[in-house]
Design an enzyme around this catalytic site. Structure first.
Site, short mmCIF file in Angstrom:
data_model
loop_
_atom_site.label_atom_id
_atom_site.label_comp_id
_atom_site.label_asym_id
_atom_site.label_seq_id
_atom_site.Cartn_x
_atom_site.Cartn_y
_atom_site.Cartn_z
N SER A 2 0.84 -1.19 0.00
CA SER A 2 0.00 0.00 0.00
C SER A 2 0.89 1.25 0.00
CB SER A 2 -0.95 -0.05 1.20
OG SER A 2 -1.95 0.94 1.11
N ASP A 23 -9.15 -5.51 -5.10
CA ASP A 23 -8.33 -4.50 -4.44
C ASP A 23 -8.92 -3.09 -4.60
OD1 ASP A 23 -6.15 -3.21 -3.26
OD2 ASP A 23 -4.69 -4.44 -4.33
N HIS A 76 -7.24 -5.63 -0.95
CA HIS A 76 -6.05 -4.84 -0.61
C HIS A 76 -5.14 -5.58 0.37
CE1 HIS A 76 -3.87 -1.15 -0.91
NE2 HIS A 76 -3.94 -0.88 0.37
#
Length: 353
Positions: A154, A296, A323
């Site tokens: 991320s 995601d 995610h």
């Protein structure tokens, strides 16, 4: 009798030849003895692999927390957490997979996160400064091109990408996990793809709350959790989210998060709003793995595209993942990550996954 002796001698000779001809790269696939992997090589009082690293910044010296698990001379994986502002703790799931394959894990809380110092100065929440912080951590931990794998998830993927663009000569392998290399494209995907999956009335109410800046309104998270978080962040009921995830997310530095990301996970509006490295990543020659999940918050097609733009790219697709694919498509994620690290260790640059 002579024929049997000849055949036996030939077999022994062939076996000896095979043994002698095994390349160093192939030998690297051998998993280390348990005693070697867990041997504590530090001097003085043992503290379980924790090392506080002093970093120099424009605002003075601070300490950041690191902890290593295991010993590998050629496969050391430094982990960059997301958020921004979360902690290393949600990576603890990797302990169930990577140590058994001889891969050394190195946890690290970035400045302002978790166990590290928090200067409480928003001017410190800056991408170039964080890049220099990672470089100082690398030096302190004696990581180099012969052993240093960097995984950013991320926000950590942005940091890892930016680090590699400046310091790839120190890397053995790069993993960009669940992150696009363009925040404008990330915002566009959120608005043009993910937003259309919402119930229009729910989306309208979310936008209304955001427009008022009323992010503390409990209704806001009450709408986001079932309609966004449980579908695109981690695909299971929030009440069943793994404890390391809840522990890490419960410690998020909101100042850091809002400064860099903006107040909403659904899109971006902070310092990273215009960050875009689509052109620059063509200069990356270090073996690079991009990981994307079907559900995601980031576009999996974009993350597949990343692997075609870097010079030695591989792509891992988590068809059931979001995610946090390391949890909701765990075996695909861990199997692919392990395969990439060990293949690069054996001399491969592009890896079929």
């Amino acid at each position: 009798m002579k024929l049997k002796t000849f055949i036996l001698s030939a077999v022994i000779a062939a076996a000896a030849c095979v043994s002698a001809c095994v390349s160093p790269a192939a030998k690297q696939y051998e998993e280390p003895a348990l005693a070697d992997y867990f041997k504590d090589t530090t001097s003085g009082v043992k503290n379980g692999g924790v090392q506080m690293v002093t970093i120099n910044t424009p605002k003075g010296k601070f300490k950041v927390w690191t902890k290593k698990l295991g010993n590998s001379p050629t496969m050391k994986l430094l982990l960059l957490n997301g958020g921004p502002g979360a902690t290393h703790e949600y990576f603890e799931c990797m302990e169930s997979f990577l140590p058994g394959k001889g891969i050394e894990l190195i946890y690290y809380d970035q400045l302002g996160c978790g166990n590290s110092d928090n200067p409480k100065d928003t001017s410190m929440w800056d991408l170039p400064r964080y890049v220099e912080e990672v470089e100082q951590v690398r030096q302190a931990l004696h990581l180099d091109k012969d052993n240093f794998y960097l995984l950013g998830h991320s926000w950590g993927g942005i940091l890892a990408t930016e680090y590699a663009l400046k310091y790839q000569q120190h890397l053995k392998g790069l993993i960009i996990s669940n992150m696009m290399v363009s925040c404008p494209d990330y915002g566009k995907y959120a608005n043009e793809v993910l937003a259309k999956q919402f119930d229009p009335k729910v989306l309208a109410r979310i936008r209304e709350i955001e427009a008022k800046g009323d992010f503390a309104n409990p209704e806001y998270m009450g709408l986001l959790i079932p309609n966004f978080y449980e579908k695109h962040i981690l695909r299971m009921p929030a009440a069943e989210w793994p404890e390391p995830v809840n522990r890490a997310m419960g410690k998020i530095n909101q100042s850091l998060y809002v400064t860099m990301q903006g107040p909403s996970e659904f899109g971006i509006s902070g310092k990273l709003l215009t960050w875009d490295r689509k052109k620059e990543i063509k200069g990356l020659s270090v073996p690079t793995l991009s990981i994307g999940g079907e559900y995601d918050t980031m576009d999996p097609k974009h993350m597949e595209w990343i692997a075609t733009q870097v010079q030695n790219g591989s792509y891992l697709y988590c068809k059931n993942g979001s995610h946090m694919s390391m949890y909701d498509d765990q075996h695909t994620y861990m199997r692919g990550l392990t395969r990439f690290i060990k293949a690069v260790d054996a001399g491969e640059k592009k890896v079929e996954l």
